[in-house]
Design a protein around this motif. Structure first.
Motif, mmCIF file in Angstrom:
data_model
loop_
_atom_site.group_PDB
_atom_site.id
_atom_site.type_symbol
_atom_site.label_atom_id
_atom_site.label_comp_id
_atom_site.label_asym_id
_atom_site.label_seq_id
_atom_site.Cartn_x
_atom_site.Cartn_y
_atom_site.Cartn_z
ATOM 1 N N SER A 283 -4.827 -2.669 6.457
ATOM 2 C CA SER A 283 -5.888 -2.130 7.309
ATOM 3 C C SER A 283 -5.308 -1.390 8.509
ATOM 4 O O SER A 283 -5.775 -0.315 8.873
ATOM 5 C CB SER A 283 -6.806 -3.256 7.806
ATOM 6 O OG SER A 283 -7.855 -3.448 6.892
ATOM 7 N N VAL A 284 -4.280 -1.974 9.113
ATOM 8 C CA VAL A 284 -3.655 -1.309 10.267
ATOM 9 C C VAL A 284 -3.111 0.050 9.842
ATOM 10 O O VAL A 284 -3.339 1.071 10.502
ATOM 11 C CB VAL A 284 -2.543 -2.192 10.866
ATOM 12 C CG1 VAL A 284 -1.715 -1.407 11.886
ATOM 13 C CG2 VAL A 284 -3.142 -3.432 11.516
ATOM 14 N N LEU A 285 -2.432 0.081 8.693
ATOM 15 C CA LEU A 285 -1.845 1.345 8.236
ATOM 16 C C LEU A 285 -2.935 2.342 7.842
ATOM 17 O O LEU A 285 -2.837 3.541 8.125
ATOM 18 C CB LEU A 285 -0.888 1.090 7.068
ATOM 19 C CG LEU A 285 0.373 0.274 7.432
ATOM 20 C CD1 LEU A 285 1.166 -0.075 6.187
ATOM 21 C CD2 LEU A 285 1.256 1.040 8.417
ATOM 22 N N LEU B 218 -2.373 15.579 11.021
ATOM 23 C CA LEU B 218 -1.410 14.466 11.005
ATOM 24 C C LEU B 218 -1.957 13.302 11.840
ATOM 25 O O LEU B 218 -2.782 13.524 12.737
ATOM 26 C CB LEU B 218 -0.065 14.922 11.585
ATOM 27 C CG LEU B 218 0.712 15.946 10.755
ATOM 28 C CD1 LEU B 218 1.953 16.408 11.508
ATOM 29 C CD2 LEU B 218 1.110 15.346 9.399
ATOM 30 N N PRO B 219 -1.515 12.082 11.558
ATOM 31 C CA PRO B 219 -2.006 10.943 12.334
ATOM 32 C C PRO B 219 -1.826 11.164 13.835
ATOM 33 O O PRO B 219 -0.771 11.620 14.278
ATOM 34 C CB PRO B 219 -1.149 9.784 11.838
ATOM 35 C CG PRO B 219 -0.773 10.166 10.451
ATOM 36 C CD PRO B 219 -0.610 11.662 10.480
ATOM 37 N N GLY C 264 0.798 -1.226 0.000
ATOM 38 C CA GLY C 264 0.000 0.000 0.000
ATOM 39 C C GLY C 264 0.826 1.269 0.000
ATOM 40 O O GLY C 264 2.037 1.245 0.223
ATOM 41 N N VAL C 265 0.162 2.368 -0.261
ATOM 42 C CA VAL C 265 0.850 3.651 -0.261
ATOM 43 C C VAL C 265 0.308 4.516 0.860
ATOM 44 O O VAL C 265 -0.742 4.246 1.412
ATOM 45 C CB VAL C 265 0.641 4.386 -1.607
ATOM 46 C CG1 VAL C 265 1.409 3.676 -2.694
ATOM 47 C CG2 VAL C 265 -0.816 4.479 -1.958
ATOM 48 N N ASP C 266 1.032 5.524 1.167
ATOM 49 C CA ASP C 266 0.669 6.363 2.296
ATOM 50 C C ASP C 266 0.880 7.803 1.881
ATOM 51 O O ASP C 266 1.906 8.140 1.317
ATOM 52 C CB ASP C 266 1.576 5.996 3.479
ATOM 53 C CG ASP C 266 1.330 6.891 4.668
ATOM 54 O OD1 ASP C 266 2.265 7.085 5.441
ATOM 55 O OD2 ASP C 266 0.208 7.403 4.778
ATOM 56 N N ARG D 289 -3.490 6.057 9.558
ATOM 57 C CA ARG D 289 -3.474 7.304 8.781
ATOM 58 C C ARG D 289 -4.776 8.065 8.912
ATOM 59 O O ARG D 289 -4.821 9.284 8.853
ATOM 60 C CB ARG D 289 -3.251 6.984 7.293
ATOM 61 C CG ARG D 289 -1.849 6.543 6.955
ATOM 62 C CD ARG D 289 -1.638 6.546 5.460
ATOM 63 N NE ARG D 289 -2.602 5.716 4.757
ATOM 64 C CZ ARG D 289 -2.363 4.487 4.320
ATOM 65 N NH1 ARG D 289 -1.186 3.944 4.522
ATOM 66 N NH2 ARG D 289 -3.283 3.814 3.680
ATOM 67 N N GLN D 290 -5.869 7.293 9.068
ATOM 68 C CA GLN D 290 -7.217 7.837 9.048
ATOM 69 C C GLN D 290 -7.537 8.590 10.341
ATOM 70 O O GLN D 290 -8.312 9.542 10.342
ATOM 71 C CB GLN D 290 -8.140 6.625 8.920
ATOM 72 C CG GLN D 290 -9.504 6.849 8.413
ATOM 73 C CD GLN D 290 -10.145 5.468 8.143
ATOM 74 O OE1 GLN D 290 -9.663 4.684 7.328
ATOM 75 N NE2 GLN D 290 -11.205 5.170 8.869
#
Lengths: 244, 244
Positions: free
Chosen positions: B58-60, B72-73, B24-26, B64-65
């Protein structure tokens, strides 16, 4: 845990196993996790095992128990080492089926064992098989001349780098000891002494076995020399210039 | 599969992951299996992951969400990196519980993921945690200054031999690349490029990231030089005199 490695090279076989736990004794010729069955001049079969000790011991017991008219295990009468691998695979399935038949009480226990089976039957080349817990197996080739079982990963890189089918038994024995040294250093469950057997193709007799202990001068030299050589090589390689 | 390694040394952190599959990307700063979250001057948190990709992503995503007032997180506002490890462990349990709630259809699938969490929060030293699939975690110490996840075994011996808490970032970066080179050579599931991040303790900003590709001249030098050095060392060590 266990670490066993077997190399099937042009000159013959190099076989080694650690001894941190013992997998039974054998009245023919066994030490540690290595079982040597031989009928000099006719058949040499070496078995090394990893995995559930109950399963391993039962397979070896049944193999020893089923003797022919000459009083030697029937497996030594196979016309081809391939048939020996079939027999061991079949015994392995038999033992696991018997021991897991109970049902619930078997849950959470891994009854699987793996075997390396190597040797020579008169009229054949040396051969090497890796027998899986399912009882099926694969055979080595000149392209992939070695198999490992147990804690195989730590000691794999050095074998990949220096061994090929044409490597001499001497060099291969040296490489195997380095492979064990790397494994023992990184994994507490694999320990000295190491049982090592060298078999020169065509002799139909295992006449070179070593038990390598911590105080073995050659092993000490390998242990120190390899460590020093790695450090020297590491020091000689330039650091990355982007690492500021 | 995956290989990630993180070293927490006196000078700072060395973090590296392979990229054979992407996790995934962030939108903040991610590449490959390495996610960098930072609030310069206040918090640097780097996560690397191995295991079930759905769980990892999902964890990431949830990390981030869940943003704070500054956009910011929230995890960047923890007073201590220990709290960040608690949060990630808790999220990991939450995601696995949600995804395995279905029951039967989950059977036979491993939903587990492991994380390496490293970084620094203003007022603390650099810290490094290994978070298990169960959500609990361990922390590195000067005696055990590094953790690995994924295909860790092939590349462990060289780290064990040359790295300690006092090793410089430069030397540690070199060692990590050799560790990857050994792993990639012995295991097809780990591949280039390698994502590497160096973090100098106290800077509270990750300003040194490298993506090491096959054509990278430094990596090529390491690849060839290490291989040659091992072969030379191997050749220099005497063969065993009992191997006839």
């Amino acid at each position: 845990m266990t670490y066993c490695v077997a190399l099937n090279l042009a000159e013959g076989l190099v076989l080694a196993s650690d001894t941190r736990t013992n997998a039974g004794v054998d009245h023919i010729a066994t030490f540690g996790k290595m079982t040597v069955l031989e009928k000099p001049g006719q058949a040499v079969i070496v078995l090394m095992s990893a995995g559930n000790l109950g399963t391993t011991q039962s397979v070896l017991s049944l193999l020893r128990q089923r003797v022919g008219d000459d009083g030697l295990p029937e497996i030594l009468q196979v016309p081809s080492l391939y048939e020996a691998a079939v027999k061991v695979g079949s015994l392995l399935r038999e033992v696991i089926a018997r021991d897991t038949a109970g049902g619930p009480q078997a849950s959470g226990v891994d009854f699987g064992s793996s075997f390396l089976l190597a040797g020579q039957i008169a009229g054949e080349q040396t051969r090497l098989f890796h027998i899986y817990p399912q009882g099926n197996f694969i055979e080595s080739t000149p392209d992939t001349p070695y198999f490992q079982i147990g804690e195989a990963k730590y000691g794999k890189p050095i074998i990949d780098r220096v061994v090929n089918h044409g490597t001499s038994l001497r060099e291969a024995a040296k490489c195997v000891l380095i492979s064990f040294d790397s494994t023992i250093r990184s994994n507490l469950s694999v320990g000295l002494p190491i049982d090592l057997a060298l078999y020169r193709a065509g002799t139909l007799r295992v006449d070179n076995r070593q038990r390598i202990t911590e105080s073995d001068p050659y092993y000490q030299m390998i242990h120190q020399g390899w460590s020093q050589g790695l450090r020297d090589t590491f020091a000689r390689l330039a650091d990355p210039d982007w690492a500021h």
